[in-house]
Design an enzyme around this catalytic site. Structure first.
Site, PDB file in Angstrom:
ATOM      1  N   GLY A  12      41.598  47.793  42.197  1.00 29.95           N
ATOM      2  CA  GLY A  12      42.781  48.224  41.442  1.00 29.95           C
ATOM      3  C   GLY A  12      43.219  49.654  41.680  1.00 29.95           C
ATOM      4  N   SER A  13      42.867  50.227  42.836  1.00 28.60           N
ATOM      5  CA  SER A  13      43.335  51.608  43.074  1.00 28.60           C
ATOM      6  C   SER A  13      44.863  51.645  43.165  1.00 28.60           C
ATOM      7  CB  SER A  13      42.690  52.215  44.325  1.00 28.60           C
ATOM      8  OG  SER A  13      43.237  51.677  45.502  1.00 28.60           O
ATOM      9  N   ASN A  14      45.466  50.588  43.711  1.00 25.57           N
ATOM     10  CA  ASN A  14      46.938  50.558  43.759  1.00 25.57           C
ATOM     11  C   ASN A  14      47.542  50.440  42.361  1.00 25.57           C
ATOM     12  OD1 ASN A  14      48.268  50.575  46.581  1.00 25.57           O
ATOM     13  ND2 ASN A  14      46.440  49.324  46.866  1.00 25.57           N
ATOM     14  N   LEU A  87      46.972  32.571  46.340  1.00 28.00           N
ATOM     15  CA  LEU A  87      48.331  32.167  46.724  1.00 28.00           C
ATOM     16  C   LEU A  87      49.176  31.947  45.463  1.00 28.00           C
ATOM     17  CD1 LEU A  87      49.892  31.372  49.335  1.00 28.00           C
ATOM     18  CD2 LEU A  87      49.292  28.996  48.811  1.00 28.00           C
ATOM     19  N   ASN A 102      54.547  41.743  47.803  1.00 30.20           N
ATOM     20  CA  ASN A 102      53.109  41.894  48.058  1.00 30.20           C
ATOM     21  C   ASN A 102      52.895  43.055  49.019  1.00 30.20           C
ATOM     22  OD1 ASN A 102      50.282  41.125  48.285  1.00 30.20           O
ATOM     23  ND2 ASN A 102      50.782  40.286  50.307  1.00 30.20           N
ATOM     24  N   HIS A 104      50.305  44.229  52.048  1.00 22.51           N
ATOM     25  CA  HIS A 104      49.256  43.724  52.927  1.00 22.51           C
ATOM     26  C   HIS A 104      48.733  44.883  53.775  1.00 22.51           C
ATOM     27  CE1 HIS A 104      46.993  40.592  54.887  1.00 22.51           C
ATOM     28  NE2 HIS A 104      47.245  41.200  56.034  1.00 22.51           N
TER      29      HIS A 104
HETATM   30  C1  GAR Z   1      44.766  46.798  49.336  1.00 23.50           C
HETATM   31  O1  GAR Z   1      44.434  47.450  50.548  1.00 23.50           O
HETATM   32  C2  GAR Z   1      45.782  45.708  49.587  1.00 23.50           C
HETATM   33  O2  GAR Z   1      46.644  45.970  50.638  1.00 23.50           O
HETATM   34  C3  GAR Z   1      44.889  44.540  49.918  1.00 23.50           C
HETATM   35  O3  GAR Z   1      43.807  44.646  49.042  1.00 23.50           O
HETATM   36  C4  GAR Z   1      43.543  46.029  48.803  1.00 23.50           C
HETATM   37  C5  GAR Z   1      43.367  46.219  47.322  1.00 23.50           C
HETATM   38  O4  GAR Z   1      42.937  47.520  47.039  1.00 23.50           O
HETATM   39  N1  GAR Z   1      45.586  43.297  49.785  1.00 23.50           N
HETATM   40  C6  GAR Z   1      45.332  42.250  50.544  1.00 23.50           C
HETATM   41  O5  GAR Z   1      44.471  42.240  51.418  1.00 23.50           O
HETATM   42  C7  GAR Z   1      46.206  41.037  50.250  1.00 23.50           C
HETATM   43  N2  GAR Z   1      46.095  40.073  51.307  1.00 23.50           N
HETATM   44  P1  GAR Z   1      42.962  48.058  45.550  1.00 23.50           P
HETATM   45  O6  GAR Z   1      42.301  46.971  44.681  1.00 23.50           O
HETATM   46  O7  GAR Z   1      42.139  49.314  45.608  1.00 23.50           O
HETATM   47  O8  GAR Z   1      44.379  48.296  45.165  1.00 23.50           O
END
Ligand code: GAR
Length: 188
Positions: A12-14, A87, A102, A104
């Site tokens: 969940g850093s994003n 999905l 999304n 990626h």
């Molecule tokens: C992020 O790098 C995002 O792009 C990726 O998961 C990570 C989540 O990081 N998403 C995918 O791979 C989707 N196919 P976070 O939990 O630290 O935000």
């Protein structure tokens, strides 16, 4: 007031970065973070940030209308998948056509599709000795990573980079660009 719904599965850093970005902006409210993994660290982040969240099961998402009904009540202006790995069912794609995006962690169409997420993507980039990677933000349709691309940004990969170092570079790009792109879409 813009109404934002986030979906997350892991660290969940994003989510945290988006929440902090919009905290300064009183025209956008994060009305719910939807989480499909009861052990995900993102839950702790939501608690610390005071963000409303909802943990849901496969049954809630695919077999019943629990999540769809919740979203219908919330009426989000935009649904943002921020590290979400399941999905999106067709009924939700149809109900929120053009309103789900999304992020990626690669330059799609490279390293997309089922099973390609997080560190798996970065490990493949290193294994293939790619000299660049990056991020893609795209609209969501019924297939993994295939909706139309809104934004891409690349970064260099050197021979010395480990998959962890690539992940670090990609996360930095995500944190820099994702909130701004969300803001642009909300203000369109
Ligand atoms: C992020 O790098 C995002 O792009 C990726 O998961 C990570 C989540 O990081 N998403 C995918 O791979 C989707 N196919 P976070 O939990 O630290 O935000």
């Amino acid at each position: 007031m813009n109404n934002l719904a986030l979906f997350a599965s892991g660290s969940g850093s994003n989510v945290e970065n988006i929440a902090k970005y919009f905290k300064k902006n009183n025209s956008t409210n994060i009305s719910c973070v939807y989480i499909n993994n009861p052990n995900a660290y993102v839950i702790e982040r939501c608690i610390n940030l005071g963000l409303p969240y909802k943990i849901f099961t496969r049954e809630d998402f695919y077999d019943s209308d629990t999540v769809l009904s919740h979203l219908n009540e919330l009426k989000p202006d935009l649904i943002v998948l921020a590290g979400f790995l399941w999905l999106i069912p067709s009924k939700i794609v149809k109900a929120f056509q053009g309103k789900i995006i999304n992020i990626h962690p690669a330059l799609l169409p490279k390293y997309g599709g089922k099973g390609m997420y997080g560190m798996k993507v970065h490990e493949a980039v290193v294994q293939n000795k790619d000299t660049e990677t990056g991020i893609t933000i795209h609209y969501v349709n019924e297939k993994y990573d295939e909706g139309s691309v809104i934004f891409q940004k690349s970064c260099a990969v050197t021979e010395a980079d480990s998959a962890e170092e690539v992940a670090h570079k990609v996360h930095a790009l995500e944190h820099e660009h994702f909130p701004k792109l969300i803001e642009d879409l909300l203000n369109k």
